[in-house]
Write a protein that holds these residues in place. Sequence first.
Motif, PDB file in Angstrom:
ATOM      1  N   GLN A   1       3.387   9.898 -10.560  1.00 17.52           N
ATOM      2  CA  GLN A   1       3.088  10.334 -11.686  1.00 17.52           C
ATOM      3  C   GLN A   1       2.783  11.326 -11.283  1.00 17.52           C
ATOM      4  O   GLN A   1       1.464  11.815 -10.767  1.00 17.52           O
ATOM      5  CB  GLN A   1       2.065   8.901 -11.518  1.00 17.52           C
TER       6      GLN A   1
ATOM      7  N   ILE B   1       2.533   1.731  -3.518  1.00 16.47           N
ATOM      8  CA  ILE B   1       1.668   2.045  -4.892  1.00 16.47           C
ATOM      9  C   ILE B   1       0.913   3.304  -4.157  1.00 16.47           C
ATOM     10  O   ILE B   1       1.346   4.540  -5.382  1.00 16.47           O
ATOM     11  CB  ILE B   1       0.548   0.784  -4.648  1.00 16.47           C
ATOM     12  N   LYS B   2       0.945   3.902  -3.201  1.00 12.97           N
ATOM     13  CA  LYS B   2       0.217   5.653  -2.199  1.00 12.97           C
ATOM     14  C   LYS B   2       2.174   6.147  -3.987  1.00 12.97           C
ATOM     15  O   LYS B   2       1.535   7.556  -3.884  1.00 12.97           O
ATOM     16  CB  LYS B   2       0.576   5.510  -1.153  1.00 12.97           C
ATOM     17  N   GLY B   3       3.534   5.388  -2.774  1.00 12.86           N
ATOM     18  CA  GLY B   3       3.931   6.319  -3.172  1.00 12.86           C
ATOM     19  C   GLY B   3       3.752   7.341  -4.642  1.00 12.86           C
ATOM     20  O   GLY B   3       4.871   7.527  -5.162  1.00 12.86           O
TER      21      GLY B   3
ATOM     22  N   PHE C   1       1.014  -1.225  -0.079  1.00  9.16           N
ATOM     23  CA  PHE C   1      -0.112  -0.047  -0.062  1.00  9.16           C
ATOM     24  C   PHE C   1       1.211   0.462  -0.051  1.00  9.16           C
ATOM     25  O   PHE C   1       0.427   2.399  -0.964  1.00  9.16           O
ATOM     26  CB  PHE C   1      -1.051  -0.056   1.521  1.00  9.16           C
ATOM     27  N   LEU C   2       2.068   1.014   0.320  1.00 11.59           N
ATOM     28  CA  LEU C   2       2.880   2.794   1.107  1.00 11.59           C
ATOM     29  C   LEU C   2       3.153   2.950  -0.294  1.00 11.59           C
ATOM     30  O   LEU C   2       3.987   4.093  -0.494  1.00 11.59           O
ATOM     31  CB  LEU C   2       3.567   2.339   2.355  1.00 11.59           C
TER      32      LEU C   2
ATOM     33  N   ASN D   1       2.221   6.476  -6.732  1.00 12.83           N
ATOM     34  CA  ASN D   1       1.262   7.463  -7.400  1.00 12.83           C
ATOM     35  C   ASN D   1       1.515   9.038  -7.281  1.00 12.83           C
ATOM     36  O   ASN D   1       1.226   9.827  -8.282  1.00 12.83           O
ATOM     37  CB  ASN D   1      -0.526   7.185  -7.133  1.00 12.83           C
ATOM     38  N   LYS D   2       2.097   9.805  -5.866  1.00 16.08           N
ATOM     39  CA  LYS D   2       1.929  10.693  -6.011  1.00 16.08           C
ATOM     40  C   LYS D   2       3.276  11.187  -7.068  1.00 16.08           C
ATOM     41  O   LYS D   2       3.787  11.576  -7.402  1.00 16.08           O
ATOM     42  CB  LYS D   2       2.421  10.753  -5.165  1.00 16.08           C
TER      43      LYS D   2
END
Length: 123
Positions: free
Chosen positions: A96, A89-91, A86-87, A93-94
């Motif tokens: 992009q 993928i969250k990073g 999760f961490l 996404n930020k």
Amino acid sequence: MGMVQEFKEFAFKGNVLDLAVAVIIGAAFGKIVSSLVEDVITPLLLNPALKAAGAENISKLAWNGVTYGNFLSAVISFLCIAIVLFLIIKGANKMQKPAPATAPAGPTQEQLLAEIRDLLKNK
């Protein structure tokens, strides 16, 4: 020869090759995440927490012959991997760039003609 040609078309389609690459990269990424959890996060965070709780070897916990420690260990491992993914993928996404905003659609041809008609009526 027809069957060989069909197989070539199937095997070398973009979707099949993309899927094969995704599976290979996914397996390699899975090893990276597993290593991160097992070699970094577990020794730094999980082991001290288990020692504080008095359950240093969680896999040997049992009650009436039911070894629930292995199941508990698998659940904790899953939760650690899920949080790390999760961490990550969250990073990612930020990092992009956001998609460029589309310009608002202008009036349709019918709306423009109606405006022209109304202006001509008013004269």
